[in-house]
Design a protein around this motif. Sequence first.
Motif, PDB file in Angstrom:
ATOM      1  N   VAL A 104       0.831  -1.204   0.000  1.00  0.00           N
ATOM      2  CA  VAL A 104       0.000   0.000   0.000  1.00  0.00           C
ATOM      3  C   VAL A 104       0.865   1.254   0.000  1.00  0.00           C
ATOM      4  CG1 VAL A 104      -1.768   1.304   1.252  1.00  0.00           C
ATOM      5  CG2 VAL A 104      -1.921  -1.190   1.127  1.00  0.00           C
ATOM      6  N   SER A 105       1.950   1.220   0.752  1.00  0.00           N
ATOM      7  CA  SER A 105       2.773   2.423   0.909  1.00  0.00           C
ATOM      8  C   SER A 105       3.522   2.807  -0.360  1.00  0.00           C
ATOM      9  CB  SER A 105       3.779   2.227   2.047  1.00  0.00           C
ATOM     10  OG  SER A 105       4.742   1.239   1.702  1.00  0.00           O
ATOM     11  N   ARG A 106       3.534   1.933  -1.355  1.00  0.00           N
ATOM     12  CA  ARG A 106       4.249   2.218  -2.609  1.00  0.00           C
ATOM     13  C   ARG A 106       3.325   2.659  -3.748  1.00  0.00           C
ATOM     14  NH1 ARG A 106       8.542  -2.873  -2.997  1.00  0.00           N
ATOM     15  NH2 ARG A 106      10.077  -2.045  -1.518  1.00  0.00           N
ATOM     16  N   ASP A 107       2.007   2.783  -3.456  1.00  0.00           N
ATOM     17  CA  ASP A 107       1.074   3.012  -4.555  1.00  0.00           C
ATOM     18  C   ASP A 107      -0.066   3.928  -4.097  1.00  0.00           C
ATOM     19  OD1 ASP A 107      -0.729   2.898  -6.643  1.00  0.00           O
ATOM     20  OD2 ASP A 107      -0.522   0.736  -6.944  1.00  0.00           O
ATOM     21  N   PRO A 108      -0.164   5.149  -4.624  1.00  0.00           N
ATOM     22  CA  PRO A 108      -1.238   6.063  -4.219  1.00  0.00           C
ATOM     23  C   PRO A 108      -2.633   5.612  -4.655  1.00  0.00           C
ATOM     24  CG  PRO A 108       0.086   7.033  -5.970  1.00  0.00           C
ATOM     25  CD  PRO A 108       0.795   5.801  -5.531  1.00  0.00           C
ATOM     26  N   ASN A 109      -2.722   4.588  -5.511  1.00  0.00           N
ATOM     27  CA  ASN A 109      -4.029   4.056  -5.900  1.00  0.00           C
ATOM     28  C   ASN A 109      -4.383   2.778  -5.147  1.00  0.00           C
ATOM     29  OD1 ASN A 109      -4.843   5.962  -7.947  1.00  0.00           O
ATOM     30  ND2 ASN A 109      -3.193   5.123  -9.208  1.00  0.00           N
ATOM     31  N   ALA A 110      -3.607   2.446  -4.126  1.00  0.00           N
ATOM     32  CA  ALA A 110      -3.813   1.205  -3.387  1.00  0.00           C
ATOM     33  C   ALA A 110      -4.673   1.425  -2.148  1.00  0.00           C
ATOM     34  CB  ALA A 110      -2.468   0.609  -2.980  1.00  0.00           C
ATOM     35  N   LEU A 111      -5.306   0.342  -1.707  1.00  0.00           N
ATOM     36  CA  LEU A 111      -6.058   0.303  -0.460  1.00  0.00           C
ATOM     37  C   LEU A 111      -5.834  -1.059   0.165  1.00  0.00           C
ATOM     38  CD1 LEU A 111      -9.541   1.599   0.416  1.00  0.00           C
ATOM     39  CD2 LEU A 111      -9.160  -0.873   0.611  1.00  0.00           C
ATOM     40  N   GLY A 112      -5.737  -1.092   1.488  1.00  0.00           N
ATOM     41  CA  GLY A 112      -5.557  -2.364   2.181  1.00  0.00           C
ATOM     42  C   GLY A 112      -6.189  -2.320   3.555  1.00  0.00           C
ATOM     43  N   TYR A 113      -6.191  -3.466   4.228  1.00  0.00           N
ATOM     44  CA  TYR A 113      -6.705  -3.512   5.604  1.00  0.00           C
ATOM     45  C   TYR A 113      -5.920  -4.527   6.423  1.00  0.00           C
ATOM     46  CZ  TYR A 113      -9.446  -7.724   4.286  1.00  0.00           C
ATOM     47  OH  TYR A 113      -9.845  -8.977   3.859  1.00  0.00           O
ATOM     48  N   PHE A 114      -5.739  -4.200   7.709  1.00  0.00           N
ATOM     49  CA  PHE A 114      -5.042  -5.063   8.650  1.00  0.00           C
ATOM     50  C   PHE A 114      -5.212  -4.473  10.052  1.00  0.00           C
ATOM     51  CE2 PHE A 114      -1.979  -2.730   5.894  1.00  0.00           C
ATOM     52  CZ  PHE A 114      -1.674  -1.675   6.736  1.00  0.00           C
ATOM     53  N   GLY A 115      -4.553  -5.074  11.035  1.00  0.00           N
ATOM     54  CA  GLY A 115      -4.690  -4.640  12.415  1.00  0.00           C
ATOM     55  C   GLY A 115      -4.112  -3.255  12.664  1.00  0.00           C
ATOM     56  N   LEU A 116      -4.681  -2.569  13.673  1.00  0.00           N
ATOM     57  CA  LEU A 116      -4.286  -1.202  13.995  1.00  0.00           C
ATOM     58  C   LEU A 116      -2.802  -1.072  14.300  1.00  0.00           C
ATOM     59  CD1 LEU A 116      -5.088   1.752  14.654  1.00  0.00           C
ATOM     60  CD2 LEU A 116      -5.592   0.990  16.988  1.00  0.00           C
ATOM     61  N   ALA A 117      -2.223  -2.052  14.965  1.00  0.00           N
ATOM     62  CA  ALA A 117      -0.812  -1.946  15.360  1.00  0.00           C
ATOM     63  C   ALA A 117       0.098  -1.745  14.158  1.00  0.00           C
ATOM     64  CB  ALA A 117      -0.387  -3.188  16.131  1.00  0.00           C
ATOM     65  N   TYR A 118      -0.224  -2.386  13.044  1.00  0.00           N
ATOM     66  CA  TYR A 118       0.624  -2.270  11.852  1.00  0.00           C
ATOM     67  C   TYR A 118       0.486  -0.893  11.214  1.00  0.00           C
ATOM     68  CZ  TYR A 118       1.633  -7.198  12.307  1.00  0.00           C
ATOM     69  OH  TYR A 118       2.071  -8.406  12.790  1.00  0.00           O
ATOM     70  N   PHE A 119      -0.693  -0.294  11.319  1.00  0.00           N
ATOM     71  CA  PHE A 119      -0.816   1.087  10.858  1.00  0.00           C
ATOM     72  C   PHE A 119      -0.019   2.031  11.747  1.00  0.00           C
ATOM     73  CE2 PHE A 119      -2.928   5.154  11.777  1.00  0.00           C
ATOM     74  CZ  PHE A 119      -2.566   5.819  10.617  1.00  0.00           C
ATOM     75  N   LEU A 120      -0.155   1.902  13.053  1.00  0.00           N
ATOM     76  CA  LEU A 120       0.532   2.815  13.969  1.00  0.00           C
ATOM     77  C   LEU A 120       2.048   2.740  13.814  1.00  0.00           C
ATOM     78  CD1 LEU A 120      -1.659   2.342  17.175  1.00  0.00           C
ATOM     79  CD2 LEU A 120      -1.688   4.262  15.555  1.00  0.00           C
ATOM     80  N   GLU A 121       2.543   1.549  13.466  1.00  0.00           N
ATOM     81  CA  GLU A 121       3.984   1.396  13.239  1.00  0.00           C
ATOM     82  C   GLU A 121       4.433   2.051  11.938  1.00  0.00           C
ATOM     83  OE1 GLU A 121       6.823  -0.254  14.704  1.00  0.00           O
ATOM     84  OE2 GLU A 121       5.572   0.181  16.461  1.00  0.00           O
ATOM     85  N   ASN A 122       3.472   2.347  11.046  1.00  0.00           N
ATOM     86  CA  ASN A 122       3.818   2.851   9.710  1.00  0.00           C
ATOM     87  C   ASN A 122       2.997   4.087   9.344  1.00  0.00           C
ATOM     88  OD1 ASN A 122       5.628   0.515   8.496  1.00  0.00           O
ATOM     89  ND2 ASN A 122       3.916  -0.476   9.546  1.00  0.00           N
ATOM     90  N   ASP A 123       2.607   4.877  10.362  1.00  0.00           N
ATOM     91  CA  ASP A 123       1.745   6.031  10.078  1.00  0.00           C
ATOM     92  C   ASP A 123       2.469   7.177   9.387  1.00  0.00           C
ATOM     93  OD1 ASP A 123       3.247   6.909  12.205  1.00  0.00           O
ATOM     94  OD2 ASP A 123       1.537   7.414  13.490  1.00  0.00           O
ATOM     95  N   ASP A 124       3.781   7.049   9.217  1.00  0.00           N
ATOM     96  CA  ASP A 124       4.510   8.041   8.425  1.00  0.00           C
ATOM     97  C   ASP A 124       4.380   7.759   6.926  1.00  0.00           C
ATOM     98  OD1 ASP A 124       5.965   5.673   8.780  1.00  0.00           O
ATOM     99  OD2 ASP A 124       7.888   6.684   8.474  1.00  0.00           O
ATOM    100  N   GLU A 125       3.955   6.540   6.570  1.00  0.00           N
ATOM    101  CA  GLU A 125       3.821   6.154   5.165  1.00  0.00           C
ATOM    102  C   GLU A 125       2.377   5.896   4.763  1.00  0.00           C
ATOM    103  OE1 GLU A 125       6.317   2.781   4.578  1.00  0.00           O
ATOM    104  OE2 GLU A 125       8.165   3.944   4.642  1.00  0.00           O
ATOM    105  N   LEU A 126       1.516   5.630   5.738  1.00  0.00           N
ATOM    106  CA  LEU A 126       0.135   5.274   5.471  1.00  0.00           C
ATOM    107  C   LEU A 126      -0.815   6.264   6.139  1.00  0.00           C
ATOM    108  CD1 LEU A 126       0.327   1.435   6.168  1.00  0.00           C
ATOM    109  CD2 LEU A 126       0.406   2.547   3.929  1.00  0.00           C
TER     110      LEU A 126
END
Length: 304
Positions: free
Chosen positions: A202-224
């Motif tokens: 998801v972080s490599r594509d502005p046309n992408a969408l994904g879903y997963f657990g909150l912890a993985y977003f919080l670890e990568n909120d600078d890219e997502l």
Amino acid sequence: MFANGIKVAGAFAIAATVGLGTSASAQVSGDIAIDGSSTVFPISEAMAEEFMAENPDARVTVGVSGTGGGFRKFCAGETDISNASRPVKQEELDACAENGIEPIELLVGTDALTVVVDQDNDWLTAITSDELNKIWAPEAEGTVTRWNQVNADWPNQPIRLFGPGTDSGTFDFFTDEINGEEGASRADYTASEDDNILVLGVSRDPNALGYFGLAYFLENDDELRALPVDGVEPTPENAKSGDYSLARPLYIYVNPASLDEPQVRAFVEYYLETARDTDIITEVGYVPLEENAYDDDLEIIGAM
């Protein structure tokens, strides 16, 4: 107490933890095998690291094969503990029973399943359950391929999707909540039980969408960027209050026979005490249970 062949501990009640230290215990040695949910993995990994720091002769291995994959190993007697982001299914209980295993179910926290886009996506700022259904429904496969097919205000750009595989409890929960049937989903997307792969895609594509657990977003909120669903942000506070529709409980399942091994019993007790007495579950990105829920779990484990 027992329900559907599971020894059940705890309750799905959620609140803040108190920031205290765990009780000290004598050191133990030996192996402890854990596998299963990638969502629960950050909790169990953190617990394993802390436990091994206090017990240098113990070795805790934490694998990630998805909730379903974890239960297959657990019910075959290959692991002591199974991480799960959904309750065990009846067919999994039957498989366990064939090997004389009656799982002990322990609720350990709550997740806000998170729908994400790349930070460079400057047009998709929120999404509804209906729009998610239009994107992820089985009938969308091969037909809903561009964003403006979902919402006319969105650009005429290709949709690129990333999500968990069919062995994932996250997949089961999301498809049930969004598509109305567990396992009902389009299949033309990039699937992986490893949430880090989904983050990367998801972080490599502005046309992408994904879903997963909150912890993985919080670890990568600078890219997502996390999307509000039906107007509600996927935050620990909203998961705790029940306002966020994609909030869900997180579990570990324990093989009762494994509790005869001193290192496994010590680890399970340590896991629950650490969850109760510290902020570790909050720190990895999830919502802890109420303190008395962990106490109830500890009483059940202590009585076995």
